[in-house]
Write an enzyme that holds these catalytic residues in place. Structure first.
Site, mmCIF file in Angstrom:
data_model
loop_
_atom_site.group_PDB
_atom_site.id
_atom_site.type_symbol
_atom_site.label_atom_id
_atom_site.label_comp_id
_atom_site.label_asym_id
_atom_site.label_seq_id
_atom_site.Cartn_x
_atom_site.Cartn_y
_atom_site.Cartn_z
ATOM 1 N N SER A 1 0.819 -1.209 0.000
ATOM 2 C CA SER A 1 0.000 0.000 0.000
ATOM 3 C C SER A 1 0.850 1.256 0.000
ATOM 4 C CB SER A 1 -0.881 -0.009 1.252
ATOM 5 O OG SER A 1 -1.473 1.253 1.465
ATOM 6 N N TYR B 1 -1.043 -0.320 9.994
ATOM 7 C CA TYR B 1 -1.330 -0.919 8.682
ATOM 8 C C TYR B 1 -0.134 -0.743 7.744
ATOM 9 C CZ TYR B 1 -3.796 -1.372 4.177
ATOM 10 O OH TYR B 1 -4.197 -1.724 2.917
ATOM 11 N N LYS C 1 2.482 -3.656 6.331
ATOM 12 C CA LYS C 1 2.627 -3.840 4.877
ATOM 13 C C LYS C 1 4.114 -3.753 4.497
ATOM 14 C CE LYS C 1 -1.664 -4.249 3.270
ATOM 15 N NZ LYS C 1 -2.092 -5.540 2.681
#
Lengths: 334, 334
Positions: A120, A148, A152
């Site tokens: 991402s 997050y 990632k």
């Protein structure tokens, strides 16, 4: 080819699975089995395809599946950014431990499968020593400002190491914010980038939690799926050594997104969006890239969406094709 | 203060523990307990100190210890680079899973302890899209080319996220190659950087597995320990947002290391080192930084060792102070 799509019950995952089934092949080899692992079942059209095998449950319960010998994997399953900020352990479990379990299963199988990991643009973020450039590039130093984005990025590096060791043929595609997502808002802090288009088109009043001057890198669902397949099919040589790659972005200003909505759907639709700052969301978004470039994806022939108008038109066409005029497009003037 | 040193039985860890006990305080607060967690027991002088509590075993068995409420942690325990290349699972377990368990224990304790993680210059490496600069800096994009460097980098990012969430007050000090290490060669691919000095001083013939023109960033044990304590004591503000920091390096050419050995110890000692290329070691070293800079450590007042001559002299003085003239310095002309 025996292919696995984790998160294949989700929006991007199901769209990818549908596209793969329609193509019928990857790298010129027929797709004989498409396994979908997700917590929720995929849409009915996928279930109806004889090549589809469905594995419902958390990824952490799927170790035997992962070791069963796939030729290719699209690893899309993930808890989203907002959820991970609210529940730290959920993020570790869903985005870090699950990926590790998947990689170890694939390594055990011993056949060096090709893998695309959906990373991402959230790997990028500012810190005091390292302000973000206007457009983050493939070689921008990541400083994630969310769990997050952290997980990632960690998975990108883990996949690069499994690949270096010859256990996988992996690569990480950094997805831009996918827009317009259909359905209901999800827990992603970026959910409003779709909401401010989707809700007014459905005739629903909604709020925009950030200022009109916020800019953000987005990509349509169709572009995102096309990119994932192209990155899968790219040779290691074409990737040029570095395995994490920014996907192409349309860098767009929130005010211009709403202008495009007005241009495509009329002022009545546009007026259903009201600016109402949400401090929590605005703080998360302030830690994200304001735009992105994608030189290496471009070298693979990938291009961003032509315009935000085109992205809105794609969404409207998709909803019409799915027969969802009344529910999803009920706000459009007739 | 209740302090934990993981890897406190090792060379750098024991030296750090000794220095902490001698200072008696950190950040002006007295050290009341110094816990040492290691697979091997620490040296006798540490065991004899009433403040020292020893916990022998793998870190993965120490969850209750980690959650017992420390004020400060130096996390040095690690499998070394050569070991991790030979045993992939050992690396994952010792360097990634153990760190995760430590962080989760500290988080459970709930008192936001300060933590220094010993990361490594091995987070840097070249890839086809991203050749290494002559000197890697704090903002150079890491591309680790070993599992060791990969796991160190992943832990840096994990610690930054635990810190962002307020579970820790963490920072990652990227150690340069510590030189001269006493004792026997260990499994680190960088072991020869000490070996080519230590062995000839002890009167032992040895080989150098890389070319004389290889350059490398090194630091003495005393400098490394001083840096770890300074990084521990630095306020979050002084670190300036970015939590991973290069420690100062003396950037030195292998040929010049041997010239310094000759200058300090004489040609007879120098001649005990023969060049004999080891392809495995040379390949690992080729993936490492040729030099490093450390602007942010410099802003904390830290400086590299003055010269490689001074590093050799420090080693000789250390061995004399430990009464090891016969065994460690038996090769010195009288």
């Amino acid at each position: 080819m025996k292919i696995l799509v984790t998160g294949g019950g989700g929006f991007v995952g199901a769209r990818l699975a549908r596209e793969l089934l329609q193509r019928g092949q990857l790298m010129g080899r027929p797709i004989t089995e498409l396994a979908i692992a997700d917590q929720a079942p995929p849409p009915a059209d996928l279930l109806a395809d004889a090549r589809v095998k469905v594995h419902i449950g958390t990824l952490l319960a799927q170790a035997p599946l992962f070791a069963s010998g796939f030729d290719g994997v699209f690893h899309l399953a993930s808890a989203v950014s907002g959820e991970c900020e609210l529940d730290f352990e959920l993020g570790l479990r869903s985005n870090l431990d699950s990926t590790r379990l998947l990689l170890d299963g694939l390594r055990q199988a011993g056949n060096t499968p090709r893998l695309v990991f959906s990373s991402s643009v959230a790997v990028f973020g500012p810190d005091a020593s390292n302000p973000l450039p206007d457009r983050v590039g493939d070689l921008t130093l990541p400083s994630p400002q969310t769990s997050y984005g952290t997980h990632k990025l960690m998975c990108e590096y883990l996949i690069a190491d499994y690949t270096r060791k010859g256990y996988l043929d992996g690569r990480s595609a950094r997805l831009m914010t996918v827009c317009v997502r259909p359905g209901r808002p999800n827990g992603a802090a970026s959910s409003f980038f779709s909401g401010i288009i989707r809700e007014p088109l459905a005739g629903i009043e909604t709020t925009c939690p950030v200022d009109a001057d916020v800019t953000h890198p987005v990509a349509s669902p169709a572009s995102t799926v096309r990119c994932l397949i192209t990155v899968f099919e790219a040779s290691p040589e074409a990737l040029g050594g570095r395995l994490a790659i920014n996907l192409p972005a349309l860098n767009v200003r929130v005010g211009d997104m709403l202008q495009a909505l007005q241009d495509v759907a009329g002022p009545q639709v546009r007026q259903r969006v009201r600016f109402e700052r949400d401090a929590r969301i605005a703080a998360i978004v302030a830690g994200w890239a304001r735009g992105a470039s994608a030189e290496r994806a471009q070298a693979l022939g990938l291009r961003p969406d032509a315009s935000f108008h085109a992205i809105i038109e794609q969404y409207i066409a998709d909803m019409r094709a799915a027969g969802l005029q009344a529910s999803a497009l009920g706000g459009l003037p007739s």
